[in-house]
Motif scaffolding. Structure first.
Motif, short mmCIF file in Angstrom:
data_model
loop_
_atom_site.label_atom_id
_atom_site.label_comp_id
_atom_site.label_asym_id
_atom_site.label_seq_id
_atom_site.Cartn_x
_atom_site.Cartn_y
_atom_site.Cartn_z
N THR A 340 0.83 -1.21 0.00
CA THR A 340 0.00 0.00 0.00
C THR A 340 0.87 1.26 0.00
O THR A 340 0.63 2.20 -0.76
CB THR A 340 -0.92 0.00 1.24
OG1 THR A 340 -1.77 -1.15 1.19
CG2 THR A 340 -1.79 1.26 1.27
N GLU A 341 1.89 1.28 0.86
CA GLU A 341 2.79 2.44 0.93
C GLU A 341 3.52 2.66 -0.40
O GLU A 341 3.71 3.80 -0.83
CB GLU A 341 3.80 2.24 2.05
CG GLU A 341 3.16 2.30 3.45
CD GLU A 341 4.14 1.91 4.54
OE1 GLU A 341 5.27 1.47 4.21
OE2 GLU A 341 3.79 2.06 5.74
N LYS A 342 3.91 1.56 -1.04
CA LYS A 342 4.61 1.67 -2.33
C LYS A 342 3.71 2.26 -3.40
O LYS A 342 4.11 3.18 -4.14
CB LYS A 342 5.10 0.27 -2.75
CG LYS A 342 5.78 0.25 -4.11
CD LYS A 342 6.17 -1.17 -4.48
CE LYS A 342 6.79 -1.22 -5.88
NZ LYS A 342 7.15 -2.61 -6.27
N ILE A 343 2.47 1.77 -3.48
CA ILE A 343 1.54 2.27 -4.50
C ILE A 343 1.20 3.74 -4.25
O ILE A 343 1.14 4.55 -5.19
CB ILE A 343 0.25 1.42 -4.52
CG1 ILE A 343 0.57 -0.02 -4.93
CG2 ILE A 343 -0.78 2.02 -5.47
CD1 ILE A 343 1.19 -0.17 -6.29
N VAL A 344 0.99 4.09 -2.98
CA VAL A 344 0.66 5.48 -2.64
C VAL A 344 1.80 6.40 -3.02
O VAL A 344 1.59 7.50 -3.57
CB VAL A 344 0.33 5.59 -1.14
CG1 VAL A 344 0.27 7.06 -0.72
CG2 VAL A 344 -0.99 4.91 -0.83
N SER A 345 3.05 5.99 -2.73
CA SER A 345 4.20 6.84 -3.05
C SER A 345 4.42 6.97 -4.56
O SER A 345 4.84 8.02 -5.04
CB SER A 345 5.46 6.28 -2.39
OG SER A 345 5.78 5.00 -2.93
N GLN A 346 4.12 5.90 -5.29
CA GLN A 346 4.33 5.94 -6.74
C GLN A 346 3.22 6.67 -7.48
O GLN A 346 3.49 7.51 -8.35
CB GLN A 346 4.45 4.51 -7.28
CG GLN A 346 5.74 3.80 -6.88
CD GLN A 346 5.79 2.38 -7.42
OE1 GLN A 346 4.78 1.83 -7.87
NE2 GLN A 346 6.97 1.77 -7.37
N LEU A 360 -6.14 5.77 -1.64
CA LEU A 360 -5.97 5.00 -0.41
C LEU A 360 -7.20 4.17 -0.11
O LEU A 360 -7.12 3.02 0.33
CB LEU A 360 -5.66 5.94 0.75
CG LEU A 360 -5.18 5.30 2.05
CD1 LEU A 360 -3.90 4.51 1.82
CD2 LEU A 360 -4.97 6.35 3.13
N GLU A 361 -8.38 4.76 -0.36
CA GLU A 361 -9.63 4.03 -0.14
C GLU A 361 -9.73 2.82 -1.06
O GLU A 361 -10.16 1.73 -0.66
CB GLU A 361 -10.81 4.97 -0.38
CG GLU A 361 -12.15 4.41 0.04
CD GLU A 361 -12.24 4.22 1.55
OE1 GLU A 361 -12.77 3.17 1.95
OE2 GLU A 361 -11.76 5.07 2.28
N ASP A 362 -9.27 3.00 -2.29
CA ASP A 362 -9.32 1.90 -3.25
C ASP A 362 -8.40 0.76 -2.81
O ASP A 362 -8.70 -0.42 -3.02
CB ASP A 362 -8.89 2.42 -4.63
CG ASP A 362 -9.10 1.37 -5.71
OD1 ASP A 362 -10.22 0.85 -5.81
OD2 ASP A 362 -8.13 1.07 -6.44
#
Length: 433
Positions: A340-346, A360-362
């Motif tokens: 999750t952190e990786k996707i949010v940062s990218q 983030l909700e997704d």
């Protein structure tokens, strides 16, 4: 065991503690008393048919040779497609998870199906969970062996059930060894070891009603033998018959040293997966193989995909571990967090606050954990291209689900991208072991 006083009875515990035998013995005892009993297996690698010596289907059907007993066995292929509905504790958590997801995403699809469909069944889910939380409706039997790993698993399960509001719990300790010949030093030491393990029972388990079941010298694969589990008198008859008809077996088997030589001959890398039913010793086998291969000078990585993750318990008992051996666990919660952190940062760096919140909700979709664990599993086995990877897998059913997820993910990529199949390699492509 004592007669359960609730209509719903659950048996749970670490692999190899003989949950199936106790559940079948309980069903037979209740049926012998005139009750109609439905026996349900939620194990993707169930051995219910072997224990009952009768065909068990994915639809409710009577059990051959037994009156008043009906059984259903969830089909492994169906469970692979719908695996989120097939782990007992995960199953109990799903209604709340789905409810939250459907409330926040009323019009969105999920990997479990259209959110509207989930919402339409929400009342039924809530009713089921309400019954399971009612101590007059449901009983939970935590099955364990007299060893620390098994008892710790029962302790964790007890805590998780309590968090879910399911407090009507009992502890069943199975396969308790008692030395028939007190002059046999080895047998006497085994008995004392189990007594020591039981004296150090986790605090939360001390509060539960406890019943012990002896280690029996015969295989419990017949109806009369199942009946003997809760009946001491019948056990003595079975034991006397077994001792009279016992035959000495002389099998010559190769040792682990020969296996390691074969696995490493003319090789510097490879993938080794220890698979099998729960309780057969996969963790010990994987750990022993990893240590022995590492001591031959090879780089070795030992990951575990078992949700219970008992490999570290074994390693803690080993002195001077080879420095070229690395060990880790694929933890679903940790992998999901990191993914999750990786996707949010990218993907979130170019989004405004509202866009970041939506992203983030997704990622809170129930699908995220599946993808995160799959990526971690794929990453672990890809190391086998450079060194030896020995995987301590989960029990057979969990492993099949993970491998099926990998195959399903690969098929979806092929279907949706239109790319040449030769350009897309599934996680196990090109690896043998």
């Amino acid at each position: 065991m004592k007669n359960p006083e609730t209509p719903f009875i659950f048996f749970t515990g670490k692999g190899g503690v003989l949950k199936t035998f106790l559940s079948c013995a309980t069903a037979i005892k209740l049926a012998d008393q005139g009750n109609r009993v439905l026996l349900v297996s939620t194990d993707p690698a169930s051995n219910l048919e072997d224990v009952l010596e009768s065909r068990v289907y994915d639809k409710i059907a009577s059990v051959r040779g037994l009156k008043n007993i009906y059984a259903i066995n969830i089909d492994p292929e169906v469970s692979a497609r719908e695996y989120r509905e097939r782990h007992t504790l995960r199953l109990l958590e799903l209604p709340a998870a789905w409810a939250g997801f459907s409330e926040k995403n009323p019009d969105k699809p999920s990997c479990l199906g259209p959110t509207s469909a989930l919402k339409s069944n929400q009342e039924r889910y809530n009713a089921v969970v309400s019954r399971l939380r009612n101590p007059e409706m449901a009983s939970f039997y935590l099955v364990a062996r007299a060893d620390q790993a098994s008892l710790r698993e029962a302790s964790r399960t007890s805590e998780e059930l309590i968090e879910l509001g399911m407090n009507n719990q009992n502890l069943l300790v199975n396969g308790v060894f008692s030395a028939l010949d007190k002059t046999d030093d080895f047998a006497f030491e085994m008995e004392n070891l189990e007594k020591t393990q039981m004296s150090d029972l986790p605090e939360n388990l001390r509060k539960l009603d406890l019943q012990n079941f002896p280690l029996l010298p015969y295989n419990i694969l017949e109806i009369e033998k199942l009946r003997s589990l809760p009946q001491v008198g019948l056990q003595k008859k079975m034991l006397a018959y077994h001792l009279i008809n016992m035959q000495e077996l002389n099998h010559s088997l190769l040792g682990m040293e020969e296996l390691v030589e074969d696995l490493t001959a003319n090789k510097t890398n490879g993938l080794i997966m220890c698979k099998g039913k729960g309780g057969v010793g996969k963790t010990i086998a994987a750990a022993a193989l990893a240590i022995m291969i590492a001591r031959k000078g090879f780089e070795v990585h030992l990951p575990t995909t078992d949700p219970a993750a008992h490999v570290q318990d074994f390693m803690n008992q080993v002195f001077d571990l080879p420095p070229n051996l690395s060990i880790d666990r694929i933890d679903p919660k940790l992998e999901t967090q990191q993914y999750t952190e990786k996707i949010v940062s990218q993907k979130g760096k170019d989004l405004d606050e509202q866009g970041k919140k939506l992203s983030l909700e997704d990622l809170r979709s129930p699908c995220t954990e599946e993808v995160a664990v799959l990526q971690a599993f794929s990453k672990a086995i890809q190391q086998a291209k450079r060194n030896f990877v020995v995987i301590d897998t989960a029990p057979t059913g969990h492993t099949l689900l993970l491998l099926d997820t990998a195959g399903g993910y690969h098929r979806e990529v092929l279907k949706n991208t239109g790319l040449d199949p030769s350009h897309i390699n599934p996680p196990l492509y090109g690896l043998t072991g």
